[in-house]
Design a protein around this motif. Structure first.
Motif, short mmCIF file in Angstrom:
data_model
loop_
_atom_site.label_atom_id
_atom_site.label_comp_id
_atom_site.label_asym_id
_atom_site.label_seq_id
_atom_site.Cartn_x
_atom_site.Cartn_y
_atom_site.Cartn_z
N ASP A 94 5.71 7.88 -2.65
CA ASP A 94 4.49 8.10 -1.88
C ASP A 94 4.05 9.55 -2.03
O ASP A 94 4.84 10.47 -1.80
N LYS A 135 0.81 -1.22 0.00
CA LYS A 135 0.00 0.00 0.00
C LYS A 135 0.84 1.26 0.00
O LYS A 135 0.31 2.36 -0.17
N GLY A 136 2.13 1.11 0.24
CA GLY A 136 3.02 2.26 0.32
C GLY A 136 4.18 1.95 1.24
O GLY A 136 4.52 0.79 1.46
N SER A 137 4.79 2.99 1.78
CA SER A 137 5.93 2.83 2.67
C SER A 137 5.64 3.53 3.99
O SER A 137 4.91 4.53 4.03
#
Length: 541
Positions: free
Chosen positions: A248, A131-133
């Motif tokens: 992001d 989903k991202g970092s």
């Protein structure tokens, strides 16, 4: 972890580090969040602690990758910084099946074309659909996020978080692998830790100031001009470049101890880029260095009382009578070492300051209290070697005599840029008297912090002030009732300053909460990061 004094962490979360300069011995300020995994296992290497068994979650081997920034994210670059926000980053395989990279950042944001420096980063890749970092700072200032993720990532972060996010650690500017502050050799650091300055006398204070100036001169000579550019505002600007290069659009961030100060600074500078921020073990950015010191002195005294009560409730405890009696026995032991420094088994001298340094570290995590009990028991019998070994862990000194980080130097250098400090002799002596009243055991070791920066080659860049956050995304603040390095009232104050935030309180002992507390805290954090579910403001865990 403020880890950070603000190392007081901080482990602390700037974790208790050796005091290379001759001012306040309270380099615990903020603390570094080493985490239960790193701290407990390190202490267990010399003492028998059955409580240090830890689960292990396997990390898949990460293949080398090249990261190119999405044009829409690169477009968010402030004017003049476009090349940093759009840079291509090579992530190569490194220790523990993770990926490592170096990120280019400007040394001076006021003149970004003058010179570049490198920021070291490590990535533990997600085990599921990404989903991202989540970028992580363990505290300090001076704590290594690369080491934190590398050493504790497999055990510290939950499976739910790791499934959904890459976890990215980094060494902030001035720290370890990222244009590090460099001052003394290992042998010089050993010698500095054996020095005794009677700062209550004019001659002793003059000697301390002269020594500090000699160290500051070496820091300036060996580090170069980056020494004047490692303030927290600059580090927060680096954080936005990191957000961009991990692709992001919004920053997801977990900061411990001093890392909360970095995170709240980011929220002030880049409110529209805030995604999901968790600030655990908060530093109050509105208070002065002297107020920070007083708050920590009180909190460590409180933590010591909690430890003594716990120790006396068990069969094997070297402290007798009531809690007050046990505290008095510890004070008498410290005073004996202060008046007559003792020699450890390895031949090194243990001063009162170093003895107290050994006492600080186990107070960061109640799982490490048995180590303090064993070290005190040996010290009462005349052997201070175990207490010195714990102090070595806080100083990042291994058993071969090598110092494995520059955290003490970075801590002081960053603080000197972040905080104006009172260095008038009369004011510092008055402060010492107040600290002794508020913390009879530790107060004198927190005093005279102002002389650490009196002859520093660079002036402070900020004045303490409340956070001004105008972003639409709510932020989560976590406080711990028994936190010795970042007392609960700082988290309560930060939550009020942020306004758009929720406060979670863990009723426990030790520094920070996520990764070492309970499922109430971990569920609240994971649901916020993964599902966007904001915990109830005022949640008690």
């Amino acid at each position: 972890m403020m880890s950070a004094p603000r190392r007081p962490a901080g482990a602390p979360s700037r974790d208790r580090s050796d005091q290379q300069l001759a001012g306040s011995d309270a380099a615990v300020r903020r603390g570094t969040r080493r985490g239960f995994a790193a701290l407990c296992l390190a202490i267990a290497s010399m003492l028998v602690l059955s409580a240090c068994s830890l689960p292990f979650l396997p990390q898949p081997t990460a293949k080398p990758t090249t990261s190119t920034v999405d044009p829409s994210i690169a477009a968010s670059a402030p004017e003049g910084l476009e090349k940093y926000y759009s840079q291509t980053v090579e992530w190569s395989s490194c220790e523990g099946g993770m990926q490592c990279a170096t990120i280019q950042i400007p040394m001076d944001y006021d003149d970004p074309d003058s010179a570049d420096i490198e920021l070291a980063a490590i990535k533990m890749t997600s085990t599921g659909t990404k989903k991202g970092s989540v970028l992580v700072n363990p505290g300090g200032p001076g704590g290594s996020g690369v080491d934190f993720v590398k050493d504790a990532g497999n055990t510290h972060f939950t499976q739910k978080l790791r499934t959904n996010f890459d976890v990215v650690g980094f060494d902030p500017r001035g720290v370890k692998r990222s244009s590090p502050v460099t001052c003394l050799t290992d042998s010089e650091r050993d010698a500095a830790r054996e020095m005794v300055f009677r700062k209550e006398t004019d001659a002793g204070l003059a000697d301390a100031l002269a020594f500090n100036k000699s160290v500051a001169d070496k820091c300036a000579e060996k580090t170069g001009p980056v020494l004047g550019e490692i303030d927290t505002v600059s580090a927060a600007k680096d954080l936005d470049i990191l957000r961009a290069v991990v692709n992001d659009a919004k920053l997801n961030y977990l900061g411990y101890s001093y890392g909360t100060f970095l995170g709240s600074t980011y929220a002030t500078l880049f409110p529209d880029n805030v995604g999901r921020l968790v600030l655990d073990g908060a530093v109050d950015p509105s208070i002065s260095n002297e107020e920070l010191t007083a708050g920590q002195a009180r909190a460590f005294e409180k933590a010591l009382r909690a430890y003594v009560a716990s120790c006396q409730s068990q069969n094997q405890c070297p402290l007798s009578g009531s809690v007050d009696n046990g505290i008095q026995e510890i004070r008498e032991l410290i005073n004996a070492v202060e008046q007559n420094p003792q020699t450890a088994k390895d031949g090194r001298l243990v001063t009162g300051s170093e003895f107290v340094n050994g006492m600080y570290l186990p107070l960061y995590d109640d799982q490490s209290w048995p180590a303090l009990t064993q070290a005190l028991e040996s010290a009462f019998s005349g052997d201070v070697s175990q207490m010195l070994r714990i102090a070595d862990l806080g100083a990042d000194r291994d058993q071969s005599g090598k110092y494995t980080s520059n955290s003490a130097f970075a801590f002081n250098a960053i603080n000197c840029l972040d905080y104006p400090m009172v260095s008038d002799t009369a004011a510092m002596r008055a402060e010492e008297a107040r600290l002794k009243q508020e913390s009879p055991t530790f107060g004198s070791y927190f005093a005279y912090g102002g002389i650490n920066c009196q002859d520093w080659p660079y002036q402070p860049k900020r004045t303490p002030a409340p956070v001004e956050y105008t972003g639409s995304e709510p932020i989560v603040v976590i406080g711990t009732t028994g936190d010795p390095a970042t007392p609960l009232e700082w988290s309560q104050s930060l939550r009020k300053q942020l306004d758009n935030a929720a406060l979670v309180t863990w009723e426990g002992e030790g520094h920070t909460a996520y990764g070492r507390s309970n499922t109430c805290v971990s569920t609240a954090v994971d649901d916020y990061f993964v599902d966007g579910k904001l915990p109830q403001d005022g949640l008690q865990c």
